[in-house]
Design a protein around this motif. Structure first.
Motif, mmCIF file in Angstrom:
data_model
loop_
_atom_site.group_PDB
_atom_site.id
_atom_site.type_symbol
_atom_site.label_atom_id
_atom_site.label_comp_id
_atom_site.label_asym_id
_atom_site.label_seq_id
_atom_site.Cartn_x
_atom_site.Cartn_y
_atom_site.Cartn_z
ATOM 1 N N GLN A 26 0.825 -1.207 0.000
ATOM 2 C CA GLN A 26 0.000 0.000 0.000
ATOM 3 C C GLN A 26 0.861 1.260 0.000
ATOM 4 O OE1 GLN A 26 -3.243 -0.268 -0.390
ATOM 5 N NE2 GLN A 26 -3.400 -2.452 -0.014
ATOM 6 N N GLY A 27 1.989 1.221 -0.702
ATOM 7 C CA GLY A 27 2.854 2.386 -0.811
ATOM 8 C C GLY A 27 3.826 2.571 0.330
ATOM 9 N N ARG A 28 3.818 1.673 1.275
ATOM 10 C CA ARG A 28 4.729 1.770 2.418
ATOM 11 C C ARG A 28 6.007 0.972 2.152
ATOM 12 N NH1 ARG A 28 -0.454 2.007 4.005
ATOM 13 N NH2 ARG A 28 -1.018 3.430 5.691
ATOM 14 N N ARG A 29 6.954 1.078 3.082
ATOM 15 C CA ARG A 29 8.218 0.375 2.944
ATOM 16 C C ARG A 29 8.026 -1.142 3.087
ATOM 17 N NH1 ARG A 29 12.184 0.816 7.608
ATOM 18 N NH2 ARG A 29 13.133 -1.194 7.285
ATOM 19 N N THR A 30 8.705 -1.910 2.252
ATOM 20 C CA THR A 30 8.628 -3.370 2.321
ATOM 21 C C THR A 30 9.361 -3.860 3.558
ATOM 22 O OG1 THR A 30 8.531 -3.541 -0.089
ATOM 23 C CG2 THR A 30 9.196 -5.514 1.128
ATOM 24 N N ARG A 31 8.660 -4.613 4.397
ATOM 25 C CA ARG A 31 9.268 -5.137 5.619
ATOM 26 C C ARG A 31 9.321 -6.653 5.635
ATOM 27 N NH1 ARG A 31 6.891 -0.553 9.113
ATOM 28 N NH2 ARG A 31 8.673 0.855 9.106
ATOM 29 N N SER A 32 8.623 -7.295 4.693
ATOM 30 C CA SER A 32 8.717 -8.749 4.578
ATOM 31 C C SER A 32 8.393 -9.184 3.162
ATOM 32 C CB SER A 32 7.791 -9.449 5.571
ATOM 33 O OG SER A 32 6.453 -9.143 5.285
ATOM 34 N N ILE A 33 8.952 -10.328 2.799
ATOM 35 C CA ILE A 33 8.715 -10.942 1.504
ATOM 36 C C ILE A 33 8.136 -12.322 1.765
ATOM 37 C CG2 ILE A 33 9.787 -11.835 -0.589
ATOM 38 C CD1 ILE A 33 11.906 -9.647 -0.324
ATOM 39 N N ILE A 34 7.016 -12.612 1.109
ATOM 40 C CA ILE A 34 6.357 -13.900 1.270
ATOM 41 C C ILE A 34 6.498 -14.661 -0.045
ATOM 42 C CG2 ILE A 34 4.183 -15.070 1.798
ATOM 43 C CD1 ILE A 34 3.407 -12.299 3.164
ATOM 44 N N VAL A 35 7.094 -15.835 0.028
ATOM 45 C CA VAL A 35 7.276 -16.680 -1.142
ATOM 46 C C VAL A 35 6.136 -17.688 -1.171
ATOM 47 C CG1 VAL A 35 8.835 -18.271 -2.319
ATOM 48 C CG2 VAL A 35 9.777 -16.409 -0.931
ATOM 49 N N ASP B 48 3.955 -20.947 -3.167
ATOM 50 C CA ASP B 48 4.281 -22.166 -3.914
ATOM 51 C C ASP B 48 4.021 -22.037 -5.413
ATOM 52 O OD1 ASP B 48 1.526 -22.267 -3.942
ATOM 53 O OD2 ASP B 48 1.380 -24.274 -3.088
ATOM 54 N N SER B 49 3.377 -20.974 -5.835
ATOM 55 C CA SER B 49 3.108 -20.721 -7.257
ATOM 56 C C SER B 49 4.210 -19.876 -7.898
ATOM 57 C CB SER B 49 1.767 -20.007 -7.397
ATOM 58 O OG SER B 49 1.820 -18.754 -6.734
ATOM 59 N N ASN B 50 5.322 -19.697 -7.184
ATOM 60 C CA ASN B 50 6.449 -18.853 -7.605
ATOM 61 C C ASN B 50 6.117 -17.366 -7.579
ATOM 62 O OD1 ASN B 50 8.309 -20.878 -7.900
ATOM 63 N ND2 ASN B 50 7.839 -21.205 -10.068
ATOM 64 N N HIS B 51 5.014 -16.989 -6.961
ATOM 65 C CA HIS B 51 4.710 -15.580 -6.781
ATOM 66 C C HIS B 51 5.436 -15.082 -5.533
ATOM 67 C CE1 HIS B 51 1.465 -16.397 -9.617
ATOM 68 N NE2 HIS B 51 1.470 -15.093 -9.846
ATOM 69 N N ILE B 52 5.831 -13.826 -5.583
ATOM 70 C CA ILE B 52 6.484 -13.166 -4.466
ATOM 71 C C ILE B 52 5.564 -12.044 -4.016
ATOM 72 C CG2 ILE B 52 8.524 -11.893 -3.723
ATOM 73 C CD1 ILE B 52 9.076 -14.816 -4.558
ATOM 74 N N VAL B 53 5.196 -12.044 -2.742
ATOM 75 C CA VAL B 53 4.286 -11.047 -2.189
ATOM 76 C C VAL B 53 5.064 -10.146 -1.235
ATOM 77 C CG1 VAL B 53 2.146 -10.664 -0.916
ATOM 78 C CG2 VAL B 53 2.383 -12.701 -2.352
ATOM 79 N N LEU B 54 4.973 -8.844 -1.456
ATOM 80 C CA LEU B 54 5.626 -7.870 -0.584
ATOM 81 C C LEU B 54 4.614 -7.362 0.433
ATOM 82 C CD1 LEU B 54 7.490 -5.714 -3.268
ATOM 83 C CD2 LEU B 54 8.272 -7.794 -2.121
ATOM 84 N N SER B 55 5.049 -7.237 1.681
ATOM 85 C CA SER B 55 4.179 -6.740 2.739
ATOM 86 C C SER B 55 4.895 -5.674 3.548
ATOM 87 C CB SER B 55 3.750 -7.883 3.654
ATOM 88 O OG SER B 55 2.996 -7.391 4.746
ATOM 89 N N ALA B 56 4.128 -4.740 4.086
ATOM 90 C CA ALA B 56 4.682 -3.679 4.924
ATOM 91 C C ALA B 56 4.683 -4.076 6.398
ATOM 92 C CB ALA B 56 3.888 -2.391 4.723
ATOM 93 N N ILE B 57 4.290 -5.301 6.696
ATOM 94 C CA ILE B 57 4.277 -5.814 8.066
ATOM 95 C C ILE B 57 5.568 -6.600 8.296
ATOM 96 C CG2 ILE B 57 3.009 -7.258 9.712
ATOM 97 C CD1 ILE B 57 1.457 -4.793 8.776
ATOM 98 N N GLN B 58 6.126 -6.502 9.501
ATOM 99 C CA GLN B 58 7.363 -7.211 9.831
ATOM 100 C C GLN B 58 7.207 -8.725 9.615
ATOM 101 O OE1 GLN B 58 10.337 -6.128 10.709
ATOM 102 N NE2 GLN B 58 9.890 -3.986 11.053
ATOM 103 N N ALA B 59 8.290 -9.373 9.173
ATOM 104 C CA ALA B 59 8.278 -10.816 8.935
ATOM 105 C C ALA B 59 7.930 -11.584 10.209
ATOM 106 C CB ALA B 59 9.627 -11.264 8.378
ATOM 107 N N GLU B 60 8.431 -11.127 11.352
ATOM 108 C CA GLU B 60 8.134 -11.791 12.625
ATOM 109 C C GLU B 60 6.642 -11.766 12.938
ATOM 110 O OE1 GLU B 60 10.395 -10.488 15.976
ATOM 111 O OE2 GLU B 60 12.269 -10.518 14.855
ATOM 112 N N THR B 61 6.006 -10.627 12.686
ATOM 113 C CA THR B 61 4.574 -10.489 12.951
ATOM 114 C C THR B 61 3.778 -11.422 12.051
ATOM 115 O OG1 THR B 61 4.910 -8.178 13.552
ATOM 116 C CG2 THR B 61 2.660 -8.853 13.039
ATOM 117 N N ILE B 62 4.124 -11.471 10.781
ATOM 118 C CA ILE B 62 3.417 -12.359 9.853
ATOM 119 C C ILE B 62 3.650 -13.815 10.237
ATOM 120 C CG2 ILE B 62 3.234 -13.117 7.452
ATOM 121 C CD1 ILE B 62 3.790 -10.232 6.628
ATOM 122 N N SER B 63 4.862 -14.145 10.673
ATOM 123 C CA SER B 63 5.163 -15.512 11.109
ATOM 124 C C SER B 63 4.305 -15.907 12.309
ATOM 125 C CB SER B 63 6.637 -15.649 11.468
ATOM 126 O OG SER B 63 7.428 -15.457 10.333
#
Length: 86
Positions: free
Chosen positions: A48-57, A59-74
């Motif tokens: 949503q226009g914010r800084r990328t804080r995590s990358i989600i890989v 299984d379809s080879n798509h890469i999803v960028l999120s502005a939420i910390q990787a730890e929080t998403i985990s």
């Protein structure tokens, strides 16, 4: 069969069963992965226009960028997986 959704921030979700990895975007290999996905049209920007804080890989080879910390998403992922088992 109901699929569990993982909240990746700002109203965006992904199917939890399709997540392969949740990583921080700081390292050079992750930046390269993001650039390659952009070139191949496999990049989904959910920041949503914010800084990328995590990358989600996915299984379809798509890469999803999120502005939420990787730890929080985990943590959210772990809660979804636990709820699925119950």
């Amino acid at each position: 069969m109901e699929k569990a959704l993982l909240n990746i921030g700002f109203g965006n979700t992904v199917v939890a069963d399709r997540v392969v990895a949740i990583v921080a975007p700081n390292s050079a290999p992750m930046k390269r992965l993001k650039d390659e996905a952009r070139d191949e049209n496999h990049l989904i920007d959910a920041t949503q226009g914010r800084r990328t804080r995590s990358i989600i890989v996915m299984d379809s080879n798509h890469i999803v960028l999120s502005a939420i910390q990787a730890e929080t998403i985990s943590q959210r992922y772990e809660m979804v997986r636990t709820a699925e088992k119950e």
